[in-house]
Design an enzyme around this catalytic site. Structure first.
Site: not given
Length: 717
Positions: A222, A254-255, A332, A410, A412, A485
């Site tokens: 991150y 990823h985000h 991320h 959201h 994972h 998450m």
């Protein structure tokens, strides 16, 4: 979309069998004349070469599809529960040299030839073949009466599978290997993102990472970097955004989240950090002032192409205008193969205008906040919840409430379904935000057809289902994709200062179900990311030295030990949770799941300044409410199931009870446990004794939330 991985290639190698089915059965139509032009609302390219186009229009009872494929051979289109062949609803067709159209409704049973359905739930609307392309148009009901072989199509994520060959089949055994195949997730009932041509008043602001070198020795990074919006002379609204991702790095990004930073005397705290390339987020080395960048503005995740907001809302920019001057971009990066030499400069492009919209918008985060207390046992269909308490909304929302216009869901890799329950005055309202077929790789926001009003005193329950059946060890909450998450990001108006309404179960109460009475070396101390106050003089840029390290929140359990009972004294919590025997005890497992959902939660009601709203209790529990009755669509598989609408007449109480107030994944969990242990005590708490059978029609029995399977039982209206 790149070619599938080696494992996916193995899975998809069966697609050649899929496309090699018999041609003597199925739907047939007369030779087609010119295919009449009709407006098709949505269009997407399924392959990288632009050879396979899928067009569709959702209608009230069915959906019209058209495939345009650069081949003179067969084409295949399917709807899969998981991107594979097993359980897929499959359509296979071609146009022969005489112009006759063949289209078969089939289903996949495994890695072998899929049989033709007994009922053909597809209507051929036309088709043709020219010198380069095969085109087929057909309609398919959202819900068919083939509850054995057809996959219901809905507002959930639909995993499209496709293939095509270069020749028409001569018979059932002569189909040659496919030329191309693949998979893509779509929302069939919602409009796809399309960036409009903006008027001259709209300008852009690009924010990008500074060519960060991704370390090759950690799988998850991150990365955070600060930015300052250009000076403003007038109030400005951000009205949309799109991701800027370097093509070579698409698989690693990823985000991305963009947060507004709010501190008194913000320039003194943040201006000096603009020259720094960034910092690893949530590490001990992250500057303390950055932890006050708490107000989410943009939430982008893999699969999303960006957003353009409704014409009546805009997100204000600038501290003097209700927004922020300083922003933190969080990216991320996911590098599970530990590839070396990755350098990335991805980011976001914001579209903004001084031609203001009617309302200022903001983002509210609800769910389970990031903590290792999010524990998913191995080998389960599991359920986790996060609570946004009525106390928080009562004090944090304006009198008229707020209106939600879109949401991002959201989790994972283990996430299988997410839904948001909305409770008002002891009753559940219709669910407007859910995805019961969640895809980690497709996280486009859900645009609500009707805005969702949240009033002061409403409670929100974020339910996340996980499939850990392939795991042999528990999975914990955390930042990496291998951890989990459970969030929903709600975009709403009018803007208020509340940014985070989440919860987590209390660790000791969870461990009580596993036989632990007391602990020592407190978890809160271990997980303390830094002081809540920031000293602007103590943070010096010239002394800052960024570093990379692996961050796994559950490692805190290595330093947390049992104080009592004596039999397991000084055993670490990690040892207990990693012990296979812990999760083989079905009674213990059931109690643990109960506590996750119905036990006491620590609540967060956080404002944009990073502090909890004063006067709001930090303790909350699953609210008691009358659950909404689940109405099954015509001919859906639920219609004749105990999970669907209950069957009954007059004042007679139905003999079966719906468990639809929880997600299907939790239903599976309950059934798997109760099939081995009758759980007589839970049946008692469900109120199934004869003394309750006299309840009149329209009455609902409100059960105690102490029991996991104590759901809300309906008589028929």
């Amino acid at each position: 979309m790149g070619r599938p991985s080696s494992m996916l290639s193995w899975v998809w190698s069966v697609w050649v069998v899929l496309c090699g089915v018999g041609v003597g059965m199925g739907v047939w139509a007369e030779p087609a004349e010119d295919l009449p032009s009709i407006p098709l609302q949505h269009r997407v390219v399924l392959d990288q070469e632009g050879a396979y186009y899928l067009l569709w229009t959702p209608r009230e009872k069915d959906v019209v599809f058209e495939v345009q494929v650069a081949t003179l051979g067969y084409v295949g289109l399917g709807f899969s529960p998981n991107g594979g062949m097993k359980g897929a609803d499959i359509l296979l067709g071609w146009v022969d040299l005489q112009g006759q159209i063949y289209l078969h409704d089939r289903h996949g049973e495994g890695n072998w030839r899929p049989p033709v359905d007994d009922t053909q739930d597809v209507e051929v609307l036309g088709g043709y073949q020219n010198d380069t392309h095969t085109v087929l148009r057909f309609s398919r009901p959202w819900y068919t009466c083939d509850d054995k072989h057809d996959l219901p199509l809905s507002e959930n994520t639909i995993r499209i599978i496709w293939c095509y060959g270069l020749e028409d089949p001569r018979d059932a055994e002569s189909v040659r290997i496919h030329h191309q195949r693949g998979t893509k997730s779509l929302y069939l009932k919602e409009p796809r993102f399309s960036l409009p041509t903006f008027s001259d008043d709209v300008t852009t602001w690009d924010i990008r990472s500074s060519n960060i070198s991704i370390p090759g020795d950690i799988s998850t990074l991150y990365w955070c970097k600060l930015f300052k919006f250009p000076p403003l002379t007038h109030k400005t609204h951000m009205i949309g955004y799109e991701p800027i991702i370097e093509a070579r790095n698409m698989q690693y990004v990823h985000h991305m989240l963009l947060y507004g930073c709010h501190l008194e005397d913000a320039p003194t705290h943040y201006e000096k950090w603009l020259q720094v390339d960034g910092s690893q987020c949530y590490s001990s080395n992250m500057p303390t002032s950055w932890r006050y960048c708490k107000a989410p503005l943009i939430t982008w995740a893999i699969g999303s192409e960006g957003e353009v907001f409704p014409d009546h809302v805009g997100f204000p920019l600038g501290e003097d205008h209700g927004g922020a001057d300083y922003f933190m971009l969080e990216i991320h990066y996911d590098n599970p193969s530990l590839k070396q030499g990755i350098v990335d400069g991805s980011g976001l492009r914001l579209y903004h205008t001084q031609k203001l919209r009617q309302y200022d918008a903001a983002v509210l985060t609800v769910g389970h906040y990031v903590t290792p207390e999010l524990i998913i046992p191995p080998g389960q269909h599991w359920e986790t919840i996060g609570l946004c308490s009525d106390d928080c909304t009562r004090q944090g929302l304006p009198e008229g409430g707020v209106k939600v216009f879109q949401a991002v869901l959201h989790t994972h890799l283990l996430g299988s379904d997410i839904s948001l329950k909305h409770i008002r005055e002891g009753r559940e309202l219709p669910t407007k935000i859910k995805d019961m077929n969640y895809d980690f790789n497709y996280q486009q926001s859900r645009v609500l057809k009707e805005e969702m009003t949240i009033l002061p005193g409403d409670a929100l329950i974020t339910q996340c289902g996980y499939d850990s059946t392939a795991k042999i060890k528990p999975v914990f909450g955390g930042f990496s994709s291998a951890e989990e998450m459970c969030f929903v990001f709600l975009s709403y108006y009018p803007r208020v200062d509340l940014t985070d309404c989440t919860s987590r179960p209390q660790l000791l109460k969870l461990l009580n179900t596993l036989g632990v009475n007391e602990l020592y070396y407190g978890l809160d101390h271990i997980l303390n990311f830094g002081p809540k106050t920031v000293n602007k003089e103590s943070e010096k840029v010239e002394e800052y030295n960024p570093s990379f390290k692996k961050i796994y929140l559950n490692r805190a359990f290595d330093r947390l030990f049992v104080k009592s009972p004596e039999a397991i004294r000084n055993t670490s919590v990690s040892t207990i949770l990693d012990n296979d025997a812990t999760w083989r005890n079905k009674t213990q497992l059931t109690s643990f799941q109960e506590e996750v959902i119905y036990g006491t939660h620590t609540a967060k009601c956080e404002m944009k300044n990073g502090h909890n709203l004063q006067g709001v209790s930090n303790i909350t529990k699953y609210p008691e409410f009358v659950a909404i009755q689940q109405v099954s669509p015509p001919c859906s598989p639920l219609q004749n199931s105990s999970r669907g609408v209950l069957q009954g007449q007059g004042d007679r109480k139905p003999e079966a009870y719906t468990i639809d107030s929880l997600s299907p994944r939790f239903q599976v969990f309950i059934e798997s446990v109760t099939s081995q242990d009758p759980l007589t005590a839970h049946n008692t708490s469900m109120g199934v004794e004869s003394e309750n059978q006299g309840a009149g029609a329209g009455q609902a029995t409100l059960c105690s939330t102490v029991s996991m399977v104590c759901l809300f039982i309906y008589s028929l209206q």
